[in-house]
Write a protein that holds these residues in place. Structure first.
Motif, PDB file in Angstrom:
ATOM      1  N   ASP A 115       0.846  -1.201   0.000  1.00 40.56           N
ATOM      2  CA  ASP A 115       0.000   0.000   0.000  1.00 40.56           C
ATOM      3  C   ASP A 115       0.879   1.248   0.000  1.00 40.56           C
ATOM      4  N   GLU A 116       1.030   1.857  -1.174  1.00 41.66           N
ATOM      5  CA  GLU A 116       1.871   3.048  -1.346  1.00 41.66           C
ATOM      6  C   GLU A 116       3.257   2.823  -0.729  1.00 41.66           C
ATOM      7  N   PRO A 117       3.997   1.796  -1.138  1.00 39.58           N
ATOM      8  CA  PRO A 117       5.239   1.458  -0.431  1.00 39.58           C
ATOM      9  C   PRO A 117       6.396   2.410  -0.684  1.00 39.58           C
ATOM     10  N   THR A 118       6.265   3.321  -1.664  1.00 36.87           N
ATOM     11  CA  THR A 118       7.398   4.196  -1.990  1.00 36.87           C
ATOM     12  C   THR A 118       7.053   5.681  -1.914  1.00 36.87           C
ATOM     13  N   THR A 119       5.851   6.034  -1.474  1.00 38.07           N
ATOM     14  CA  THR A 119       5.417   7.433  -1.511  1.00 38.07           C
ATOM     15  C   THR A 119       6.319   8.349  -0.689  1.00 38.07           C
ATOM     16  N   ALA A 120       6.782   7.877   0.463  1.00 32.93           N
ATOM     17  CA  ALA A 120       7.575   8.730   1.361  1.00 32.93           C
ATOM     18  C   ALA A 120       9.068   8.698   1.046  1.00 32.93           C
ATOM     19  N   LEU A 121       9.470   8.024  -0.036  1.00 34.30           N
ATOM     20  CA  LEU A 121      10.889   7.827  -0.332  1.00 34.30           C
ATOM     21  C   LEU A 121      11.340   8.720  -1.477  1.00 34.30           C
ATOM     22  N   ASP A 122      12.620   9.090  -1.466  1.00 38.60           N
ATOM     23  CA  ASP A 122      13.152   9.847  -2.590  1.00 38.60           C
ATOM     24  C   ASP A 122      13.365   8.912  -3.782  1.00 38.60           C
ATOM     25  N   VAL A 123      13.667   9.495  -4.952  1.00 37.81           N
ATOM     26  CA  VAL A 123      13.619   8.710  -6.193  1.00 37.81           C
ATOM     27  C   VAL A 123      14.645   7.582  -6.237  1.00 37.81           C
ATOM     28  N   ALA A 148      13.601   3.671  -6.392  1.00 40.65           N
ATOM     29  CA  ALA A 148      14.053   2.762  -7.450  1.00 40.65           C
ATOM     30  C   ALA A 148      14.649   1.485  -6.863  1.00 40.65           C
ATOM     31  N   GLU A 149      15.382   1.618  -5.753  1.00 39.97           N
ATOM     32  CA  GLU A 149      15.958   0.439  -5.102  1.00 39.97           C
ATOM     33  C   GLU A 149      14.862  -0.471  -4.530  1.00 39.97           C
ATOM     34  N   ILE A 150      13.831   0.123  -3.919  1.00 39.75           N
ATOM     35  CA  ILE A 150      12.734  -0.672  -3.350  1.00 39.75           C
ATOM     36  C   ILE A 150      11.961  -1.383  -4.466  1.00 39.75           C
ATOM     37  N   LEU A 151      11.742  -0.699  -5.585  1.00 41.05           N
ATOM     38  CA  LEU A 151      11.050  -1.328  -6.708  1.00 41.05           C
ATOM     39  C   LEU A 151      11.875  -2.480  -7.281  1.00 41.05           C
ATOM     40  N   ASP A 152      13.197  -2.282  -7.386  1.00 42.05           N
ATOM     41  CA  ASP A 152      14.074  -3.373  -7.834  1.00 42.05           C
ATOM     42  C   ASP A 152      13.980  -4.558  -6.874  1.00 42.05           C
ATOM     43  N   LEU A 153      13.945  -4.264  -5.574  1.00 40.53           N
ATOM     44  CA  LEU A 153      13.871  -5.321  -4.566  1.00 40.53           C
ATOM     45  C   LEU A 153      12.558  -6.096  -4.683  1.00 40.53           C
ATOM     46  N   GLY A 209       4.270   6.360 -12.540  1.00 40.32           N
ATOM     47  CA  GLY A 209       5.611   5.930 -12.895  1.00 40.32           C
ATOM     48  C   GLY A 209       5.965   4.609 -12.226  1.00 40.32           C
ATOM     49  N   VAL A 210       5.555   4.445 -10.963  1.00 41.21           N
ATOM     50  CA  VAL A 210       5.771   3.187 -10.248  1.00 41.21           C
ATOM     51  C   VAL A 210       4.987   2.063 -10.914  1.00 41.21           C
ATOM     52  N   VAL A 211       3.759   2.346 -11.336  1.00 45.78           N
ATOM     53  CA  VAL A 211       2.946   1.350 -12.045  1.00 45.78           C
ATOM     54  C   VAL A 211       3.642   0.916 -13.322  1.00 45.78           C
ATOM     55  N   ALA A 212       4.127   1.883 -14.110  1.00 47.09           N
ATOM     56  CA  ALA A 212       4.814   1.562 -15.367  1.00 47.09           C
ATOM     57  C   ALA A 212       6.075   0.761 -15.129  1.00 47.09           C
ATOM     58  N   ASP A 213       6.730   0.987 -13.991  1.00 45.26           N
ATOM     59  CA  ASP A 213       8.005   0.334 -13.714  1.00 45.26           C
ATOM     60  C   ASP A 213       7.834  -1.095 -13.215  1.00 45.26           C
ATOM     61  N   LEU A 214       6.798  -1.358 -12.410  1.00 42.44           N
ATOM     62  CA  LEU A 214       6.723  -2.625 -11.686  1.00 42.44           C
ATOM     63  C   LEU A 214       5.578  -3.533 -12.105  1.00 42.44           C
ATOM     64  N   ALA A 215       4.443  -2.976 -12.504  1.00 47.36           N
ATOM     65  CA  ALA A 215       3.229  -3.774 -12.662  1.00 47.36           C
ATOM     66  C   ALA A 215       3.183  -4.546 -13.975  1.00 47.36           C
ATOM     67  N   ASP A 216       2.499  -5.687 -13.930  1.00 49.22           N
ATOM     68  CA  ASP A 216       2.178  -6.453 -15.137  1.00 49.22           C
ATOM     69  C   ASP A 216       0.782  -6.081 -15.642  1.00 49.22           C
TER      70      ASP A 216
END
Length: 576
Positions: free
Chosen positions: A186-194, A198-203, A223-230
């Motif tokens: 649930d919004e796992p990267t909203t509070a993080l800098d870019v 990116a590291e959390i999305l890679d993880l 942008g997170v959706v485009a990067d991670l989601a199927d």
């Protein structure tokens, strides 16, 4: 089809015709209407939509965590088990072992008085996976799996001893500790800098492939959706209005709401009209970004705010820590200077110094030729009346006991400006300026939406006609459509009132859209500065390139190319 054969063996989470109702004081709220969705193991399904669309209600329903005034109809299955029919004891066993959740703010999920090791082993022992030294070994293994260095030593540390990105990694380690079939993020990267984002999305991408875990990703960041989601499902007013592969939905949206949502997303690399408006010099009057002399005959701007060799220190336990060192910049009337960098780079520290909330250790900080650091008493008070402030969380910065009209004119009261009648007229004028109906003047902050509260905060910041406005992450907590409306209004107000603006943000696309010039910071020092079009589109420093490469864009093909380019850049120039 039975759960023992066929495609259903790959289904990690399934919603079938789910309705969620909440009992309100005078009525029943139908928050989710006929929701159906499936998440398979090894895939990421994104759920997007504005606040109030029902996303979080779906997540909490799947976890069995809805409040007592909620009622759920339909079917929710985790690995073939119907969640809605389980008692509390079986729900507890299901959580973590079959379904786990990663929350937006890790410090709300971590106990501050327990070590990280205790919190990891607690989950392992509670679910009978490992005990004693075996649990300690497994906890260290989990920390290592999510990229925490020296995991055996760091098990004995407390959450506050980790950075924000590391705390989110620890929460992810807790989520995967019992091998769940599906993780709700649930919004796992909203509070993080870019870069940390990116590291959390890679993880998450690596873990879902390695562990064959399904992920339901709830976010408003396209942008997170485009990067991670199927696949992606778009929610509006409690219903799924569009669903499909991430490429189809983001590049060929069919529903009008999806098209509106995507049109509101700022896109890094597509500058707004602001970038072309700044004279050469990039926010440092009379000098270019490399520090050379300005061309002969160039118009010398009159800066509203000027810093020269600025340094700021924090003192803890008798020792001084220099958070900002040798920073220089200028902002003239009608200009926006964007301050960007990772968390801890010193951006917000500079904002606090300009607002008079922190002292200057050395250097100059001038507002219209007055040294703020040297001003005392009435002089300091008069100087601060010329500076407005907009903070990240409007709910925390507005007095909940004041009606909106009083919130707006509070600076006028504090500085003794005007009388009751003139203040009331000023409140109405500012409500018009920020596009809020005058009828909200007697309402209270909790009665407004987040976007409306941020408009009130901007109106309050303009109450004294400031020559300088400091905006610290003013839109990071807002949905994309609300953010777009607030940013459009902000740019219009800045053009109308021609105040100078110091704009602090970790969203590079927003800075690209608004700022005339950019100052990139790292570890309290300047890395690069100059016109926004040059710094954000043709960076000269490796750190700036890494920062820009980490910022996701809302187009799947372009984002995949950016991700590959980032990996190549990190391999060629690894971050120190």
């Amino acid at each position: 089809m039975s759960s023992a054969e066929g495609p259903d063996t790959r289904t990690a989470l399934r919603f079938e015709g789910v309705d969620v109702f909440f009992d309100a004081e005078f009525s029943e709220v139908h928050a989710v209407k006929g929701f159906s969705l499936e998440v398979k193991r090894g895939e990421v399904v994104a759920l997007v939509g504005e606040s109030g669309s029902g996303k979080s209600a779906i997540a909490t329903a799947a976890m069995g965590l809805l409040p007592a005034n909620a009622r759920v109809a339909g079917r929710i299955q985790v690995g073939g088990t119907d969640v809605l029919g389980l008692d509390e004891a079986r729900l507890r066993r299901m959580r973590a072992s079959n379904i786990a959740m990663v929350f937006q703010e890790p410090m709300t999920a971590l106990n501050p008085v327990l070590t990280v090791g205790d919190q990891l082993t607690e989950a392992l022992e509670l679910h009978g996976i490992a005990h004693g030294k075996a649990a300690d070994r497994r906890a260290a293994e989990l920390l290592g799996m999510v990229g925490i260095p020296d995991p055996h030593q760091r098990l004995r540390q407390y959450p506050h001893q980790f950075s924000g990105g590391q705390r989110q990694r620890i929460v992810i380690a807790m989520a995967i500790s019992c091998g769940p079939r599906v993780i709700i993020a649930d919004e796992p990267t909203t509070a993080l800098d870019v870069t940390v984002q990116a590291e959390i999305l890679d993880l998450l991408r690596e873990l879902k492939d390695k562990l064959d875990t399904g992920i339901l990703l709830i976010t408003h960041n396209m942008g997170v959706v485009a990067d991670l989601a199927d696949r992606v499902a778009v929610m509006f007013q409690g219903r799924v209005v569009e669903a499909g592969t991430v490429r189809d939905v983001l590049t060929r949206p069919e529903h009008a709401y999806t098209r509106t949502l995507l049109a509101a997303v700022p896109h890094l690399g597509r500058s707004g009209p602001q970038a072309a408006a700044l004279p050469a010099g990039g926010g440092v009057a009379g000098r270019d970004a490399a520090g050379g002399d300005a061309a002969a005959g160039e118009t010398v701007r009159q800066p509203v705010l000027r810093a020269r060799g600025l340094a700021v220190e924090y003192t803890a336990r008798g020792r001084a820590f220099r958070a900002v060192e040798d920073i220089s910049f200028e902002v003239a009337a009608g200009e926006i200077l964007g301050l960007v960098g990772e968390s801890g780079s010193g951006k917000s520290t500079i904002a606090k110094v300009v607002l008079g909330l922190l002292p200057v250790a050395s250097g100059e900080l001038m507002v219209h030729g007055q040294n703020l650091a040297a001003l005392k008493g009435r002089s300091a008070r008069a100087a601060r009346a010329r500076i407005g402030a907009v903070f990240q969380d409007p709910a925390a910065s507005l007095n909940p006991r004041f009606p909106i009209g009083e919130c707006i004119v509070e600076p006028m009261v504090v500085h003794g400006k005007g009388n009751r009648r003139s203040r009331a007229e000023r409140a109405y004028d500012l409500l018009d300026a920020v596009r809020l109906p005058r009828s909200v003047v007697n309402r209270y902050p909790h009665e407004l939406s987040g976007g409306q509260r941020q408009r009130v905060s901007i109106a309050r910041a303009l109450a004294l006609d400031p020559e300088l406005l400091v905006a610290d992450e003013p839109t990071s907590a807002l949905d994309v459509s609300v953010q777009a409306a607030v940013l459009e209004m902000f740019a219009e107000l800045q053009s109308r009132y021609e105040f100078a603006c110091l704009f602090v943000s970790h969203d590079l696309a927003v800075v690209d859209m608004l700022a005339h010039s950019v100052l990139v910071m790292r570890n309290g020092r300047t890395v690069e500065q100059g016109p926004a079009a040059r710094v954000l589109h043709e960076p000269r420093q490796d750190y700036t390139r890494r920062l820009l490469a980490a910022a996701p864009v809302p187009e799947p093909g372009e984002q995949r190319r950016r991700r590959e380019a980032r990996r190549a850049l990190l391999a060629e120039q690894p971050a120190p």
